[in-house]
Design an enzyme around this catalytic site. Structure first.
Site, PDB file in Angstrom:
ATOM      1  N   ASP A 126       0.846  -1.191   0.000  1.00 29.90           N
ATOM      2  CA  ASP A 126       0.000   0.000   0.000  1.00 29.90           C
ATOM      3  C   ASP A 126       0.880   1.240   0.000  1.00 29.90           C
ATOM      4  O   ASP A 126       1.642   1.475   0.936  1.00 29.90           O
ATOM      5  CB  ASP A 126      -0.896   0.002   1.238  1.00 29.90           C
ATOM      6  CG  ASP A 126      -1.771   1.240   1.307  1.00 29.90           C
ATOM      7  OD1 ASP A 126      -2.856   1.245   0.697  1.00 29.90           O
ATOM      8  OD2 ASP A 126      -1.355   2.231   1.963  1.00 29.90           O
TER       9      ASP A 126
ATOM     10  N   TYR B 282       3.451   9.933  -0.281  1.00 31.42           N
ATOM     11  CA  TYR B 282       4.565   9.406   0.509  1.00 31.42           C
ATOM     12  C   TYR B 282       5.916   9.751  -0.109  1.00 31.42           C
ATOM     13  O   TYR B 282       6.955   9.592   0.536  1.00 31.42           O
ATOM     14  CB  TYR B 282       4.455   7.884   0.643  1.00 31.42           C
ATOM     15  CG  TYR B 282       3.211   7.386   1.311  1.00 31.42           C
ATOM     16  CD1 TYR B 282       2.344   8.246   2.001  1.00 31.42           C
ATOM     17  CD2 TYR B 282       2.855   6.037   1.250  1.00 31.42           C
ATOM     18  CE1 TYR B 282       1.181   7.774   2.599  1.00 31.42           C
ATOM     19  CE2 TYR B 282       1.704   5.558   1.864  1.00 31.42           C
ATOM     20  CZ  TYR B 282       0.880   6.427   2.524  1.00 31.42           C
ATOM     21  OH  TYR B 282      -0.276   5.959   3.120  1.00 31.42           O
TER      22      TYR B 282
ATOM     23  N   LYS C 273      -2.282   5.998  -4.272  1.00 30.29           N
ATOM     24  CA  LYS C 273      -3.365   6.950  -4.023  1.00 30.29           C
ATOM     25  C   LYS C 273      -3.169   8.272  -4.757  1.00 30.29           C
ATOM     26  O   LYS C 273      -2.037   8.761  -4.893  1.00 30.29           O
ATOM     27  CB  LYS C 273      -3.481   7.223  -2.508  1.00 30.29           C
ATOM     28  CG  LYS C 273      -3.612   5.965  -1.664  1.00 30.29           C
ATOM     29  CD  LYS C 273      -3.675   6.300  -0.175  1.00 30.29           C
ATOM     30  CE  LYS C 273      -3.584   5.052   0.665  1.00 30.29           C
ATOM     31  NZ  LYS C 273      -2.195   4.555   0.769  1.00 30.29           N
TER      32      LYS C 273
ATOM     33  N   HIS D   5      -6.974   9.705  -2.003  1.00 28.95           N
ATOM     34  CA  HIS D   5      -6.314   9.701  -0.697  1.00 28.95           C
ATOM     35  C   HIS D   5      -7.160  10.355   0.395  1.00 28.95           C
ATOM     36  O   HIS D   5      -7.234   9.844   1.514  1.00 28.95           O
ATOM     37  CB  HIS D   5      -4.957  10.409  -0.799  1.00 28.95           C
ATOM     38  CG  HIS D   5      -3.998  10.000   0.267  1.00 28.95           C
ATOM     39  ND1 HIS D   5      -2.650   9.856   0.057  1.00 28.95           N
ATOM     40  CD2 HIS D   5      -4.188   9.689   1.573  1.00 28.95           C
ATOM     41  CE1 HIS D   5      -2.051   9.476   1.181  1.00 28.95           C
ATOM     42  NE2 HIS D   5      -2.966   9.380   2.110  1.00 28.95           N
TER      43      HIS D   5
END
Length: 347
Positions: free
Chosen positions: A54, A59, A88, A121
């Site tokens: 994931d 990130y 996402k 997200h």
């Protein structure tokens, strides 16, 4: 020390209602800021049997995830078709015309031809642009009021039709917002990812998702920066002691047995390898969240969360929380009455 995830957990999956496949019950989260540590952690996770990774554009390490996947495939650790890769869409790309370029950029960084799942997200949008966290003149987040969540969802649906992702879903979202999307979508969400654990069980959201064939994917299944810690809860500790398990095992078993998938993460190779010691649950319940509750009624309070607490992040500094009796009854039945039938998911 080498270790493998047992076949029971390794092949425990939850079918996606859209027919695109199935999501592994246990996934590995890649929110690891240190890039070198992230790469090694992901490789270790794949080596020990994790098959769901994931990630997220936000990130800022999708390229690291992609490198780790590429290396694992080249070394024969995994095949692409055995993996379930999620990433996402970030808030500054909610405008419909930005959705396709965003997913294509993620695919490029991940070095993949398609995603197994692509999530929005968060349900709110930032002003479009290159700034990940745009701010207005007052220093506050600059939100984009010119696009709705449904408009973004329409663009996500086109990604499925174009083959860029096999399934789509939502993250960090409220039940009312999920209801709106489900009511108006051509392609309904396959996955909804939210923080979820015994102190934040999200019963109403889980019930809604179960009714509509949506998989609830829990992050922070053992709590997120909580004080006191979830694993120090007297109810979970008492159950764990009685059946010879750990509080973490009890909490994770509860997550799988109620029909949710969940994410875990670590940067420590030994912790990743030792994950096998942290979860046990009955075989066969993970794919049928309604079966257990209908067959074995127990006390539960819908939408229960400790008074005054709206997320685990707000629990710091709170006094010791009282027992979650809905958790206690479910897990007590599982581990005490059915323990002789239990099959460890991880060995």
């Amino acid at each position: 020390m080498t270790m493998h995830i047992s076949d029971t957990l390794r092949y425990t999956t939850i079918p996606l209602a859209d027919g695109s496949g199935a999501i592994p019950a246990v996934g590995f989260g890649t929110l690891i800021p240190d890039r070198a540590a992230a790469r090694q952690a992901i490789k270790t996770a794949l080596e020990v049997g994790f098959r769901h990774l994931d990630g997220a554009e936000a990130y800022r390490n999708e390229d690291v995830v992609g490198d780790a996947i590429k290396e694992a495939i080249a070394e024969g650790t995994v095949r692409r078709e055995d993996l379930f890769i999620t990433t996402k869409l970030w808030n500054n790309n909610h405008r419909p015309e930005r959705v396709t370029p965003a997913v294509e950029a993620s695919l490029g960084r991940l070095q993949l031809d398609y995603l197994d799942c692509y999530l929005i997200h968060t349900p709110f949008a930032f002003e479009p642009g290159d700034e990940q966290y745009p701010k207005g003149e007052d220093g506050r987040p600059a939100y984009d009021t010119g696009v709705t969540l449904l408009e973004t969802w329409r663009a996500m649906e086109r990604l499925v039709e174009e083959g860029k992702c096999r399934s789509i879903g939502l993250s960090d979202i409220r039940l009312d917002q999920v209801r709106e999307i489900v009511a108006n979508a051509r392609i309904k969400p396959a996955v909804v990812q939210v923080e979820c654990h015994p102190y934040l069980p999200e019963w109403e959201l889980l019930d809604f998702c179960s009714k509509h064939g949506i998989v609830l994917l829990a992050f922070a299944p053992l709590g997120h920066g909580m004080e006191p810690r979830l694993t120090d809860d007297p109810v979970l500790k008492a159950i764990a002691q009685r059946v010879g398990k750990t509080p973490a095992q009890v909490a994770l078993a509860w997550a799988v047995q109620r029909g949710t998938a969940f994410l875990t993460t670590s940067t420590h190779p030994d912790h990743i390898r030792e994950f096998r010691h942290r979860c046990s649950a009955r075989r066969g319940l993970a794919g049928d969240p309604g079966r257990y509750r209908d067959k074995h009624p127990f006390e539960r309070r819908r939408g229960h969360r400790p008074a005054g607490v709206h997320s685990a992040g707000e629990m710091k500094g709170k006094p010791q929380l009282g027992p979650c009796r809905n958790v206690a009854n479910l897990v007590r039945f599982t581990f005490e009455k059915d323990v002789s039938e239990s099959t460890p998911f991880l060995r």
